[in-house]
Write an enzyme that holds these catalytic residues in place. Structure first.
Site, PDB file in Angstrom:
ATOM      1  N   SER A 199      23.173  14.632 -14.942  1.00  0.00           N
ATOM      2  CA  SER A 199      23.687  13.849 -16.066  1.00  0.00           C
ATOM      3  C   SER A 199      25.101  14.297 -16.442  1.00  0.00           C
ATOM      4  O   SER A 199      25.663  13.825 -17.427  1.00  0.00           O
ATOM      5  CB  SER A 199      22.741  13.944 -17.270  1.00  0.00           C
ATOM      6  OG  SER A 199      22.598  15.286 -17.700  1.00  0.00           O
ATOM      7  N   GLY A 200      25.668  15.215 -15.660  1.00  0.00           N
ATOM      8  CA  GLY A 200      27.057  15.605 -15.881  1.00  0.00           C
ATOM      9  C   GLY A 200      27.265  16.691 -16.921  1.00  0.00           C
ATOM     10  O   GLY A 200      28.364  16.816 -17.474  1.00  0.00           O
ATOM     11  N   LYS A 201      26.237  17.514 -17.184  1.00  0.00           N
ATOM     12  CA  LYS A 201      26.357  18.566 -18.212  1.00  0.00           C
ATOM     13  C   LYS A 201      27.447  19.584 -17.858  1.00  0.00           C
ATOM     14  O   LYS A 201      28.298  19.908 -18.683  1.00  0.00           O
ATOM     15  CB  LYS A 201      25.013  19.302 -18.389  1.00  0.00           C
ATOM     16  CG  LYS A 201      23.869  18.381 -18.793  1.00  0.00           C
ATOM     17  CD  LYS A 201      22.559  19.134 -18.897  1.00  0.00           C
ATOM     18  CE  LYS A 201      22.062  19.706 -17.586  1.00  0.00           C
ATOM     19  NZ  LYS A 201      21.764  18.691 -16.542  1.00  0.00           N
ATOM     20  N   GLY A 246      20.489  17.242 -21.197  1.00  0.00           N
ATOM     21  CA  GLY A 246      20.076  16.018 -20.506  1.00  0.00           C
ATOM     22  C   GLY A 246      19.368  16.393 -19.224  1.00  0.00           C
ATOM     23  O   GLY A 246      19.169  17.574 -18.943  1.00  0.00           O
ATOM     24  N   PRO A 247      18.983  15.396 -18.406  1.00  0.00           N
ATOM     25  CA  PRO A 247      18.271  15.690 -17.150  1.00  0.00           C
ATOM     26  C   PRO A 247      19.242  16.157 -16.062  1.00  0.00           C
ATOM     27  O   PRO A 247      20.451  16.223 -16.288  1.00  0.00           O
ATOM     28  CB  PRO A 247      17.661  14.342 -16.779  1.00  0.00           C
ATOM     29  CG  PRO A 247      18.628  13.339 -17.329  1.00  0.00           C
ATOM     30  CD  PRO A 247      19.176  13.951 -18.597  1.00  0.00           C
ATOM     31  N   MET A 248      18.709  16.463 -14.882  1.00  0.00           N
ATOM     32  CA  MET A 248      19.542  16.792 -13.722  1.00  0.00           C
ATOM     33  C   MET A 248      20.489  15.628 -13.459  1.00  0.00           C
ATOM     34  O   MET A 248      20.128  14.470 -13.663  1.00  0.00           O
ATOM     35  CB  MET A 248      18.680  16.952 -12.469  1.00  0.00           C
ATOM     36  CG  MET A 248      17.794  18.154 -12.461  1.00  0.00           C
ATOM     37  SD  MET A 248      18.566  19.592 -11.744  1.00  0.00           S
ATOM     38  CE  MET A 248      18.003  19.525 -10.075  1.00  0.00           C
ATOM     39  N   GLU A 271      23.332  26.377 -17.780  1.00  0.00           N
ATOM     40  CA  GLU A 271      21.928  26.550 -17.356  1.00  0.00           C
ATOM     41  C   GLU A 271      21.161  27.406 -18.369  1.00  0.00           C
ATOM     42  O   GLU A 271      20.379  28.295 -17.998  1.00  0.00           O
ATOM     43  CB  GLU A 271      21.865  27.176 -15.954  1.00  0.00           C
ATOM     44  CG  GLU A 271      22.601  26.399 -14.871  1.00  0.00           C
ATOM     45  CD  GLU A 271      21.935  25.092 -14.455  1.00  0.00           C
ATOM     46  OE1 GLU A 271      20.898  24.728 -15.059  1.00  0.00           O
ATOM     47  OE2 GLU A 271      22.457  24.437 -13.543  1.00  0.00           O
TER      48      GLU A 271
END
Ligand code: ZN
Length: 196
Positions: free
Chosen positions: A20-22, A16-18, A92
């Site tokens: 987004s809780g990854k 997901g984007p920055m 990352e």
């Protein structure tokens, strides 16, 4: 081994984007898994991100010790895969060079469960690094979204907006640029994602 959580030879992707809780999601997942009996795991992140050997989420206080691997030398991961390992987690993942896909495939064939997290698109909206390719290897994909940070909008965000001195970055700017004083990132919906 609890096969509900650990499935040998399968790849799980959180993308997901920055913002987004990854990282939060993989830390929560690991927080449950690490209490399983006889579960041996290894957590890796790229060197570029930071030299700090802990992974933390911007959304929670949970943190985890990790190994750091040079993103340009993903083959350095292989010697770390000992025969007693059940689970490999990489955060990352988008920063690793293209060979990471082959490395992960090799590790999956050794019977590990692999979890990776990363940005699926770069600031221009194109697929980031090997993430699109890794999605084709995945058994399970967790597509996450954030909240658009554009003033007055609260749509779900799917893009990462890079701002240079508060203005949208140019399309030819380098893909990788770490957040700093003049270089900031926002989570944006498609409507408010801008490139100069
Ligand atoms: Zn928006």
């Amino acid at each position: 081994m609890n096969y509900h959580h650990i499935q040998p030879g399968t790849l799980e992707v959180f993308c997901g984007p920055m913002k987004s809780g990854k990282t939060r999601e993989i830390l929560y997942k690991l927080d449950k898994i690490k209490y399983l009996e006889n579960c041996n795991f290894l957590f890796i992140k790229p060197k570029l991100d930071t030299r700090d050997t802990f992974i933390k989420s911007r959304f929670s206080d949970v943190s985890q010790h990790c190994e750091i691997v040079d993103e340009n030398l993903p083959t350095d991961i292989l010697p770390l895969i000992t025969s007693d390992l059940d689970l490999l987690i990489i955060d990352e993942i988008q920063f690793f060079s293209k060979e990471i896909t082959t490395i992960i495939e090799t590790i999956l064939k050794k019977g590990l469960h692999v979890i990776v997290a990363g940005l699926d698109t770069d600031f221009t909206g194109k697929g980031f690094g090997s993430v699109p390719e890794l999605l084709t290897l995945a058994t399970k994909v967790h597509k996450l979204s954030g909240i658009c940070e554009y003033s007055g909008c609260s749509n779900s965000s799917i893009r990462t907006q890079r701002l240079i001195n508060g203005k949208p970055a140019k399309i030819n700017d380098p893909i990788v640029s770490i957040e700093g004083q003049n270089n900031t990132y926002e989570s944006r919906c498609l409507i408010h994602h801008q490139i100069d």
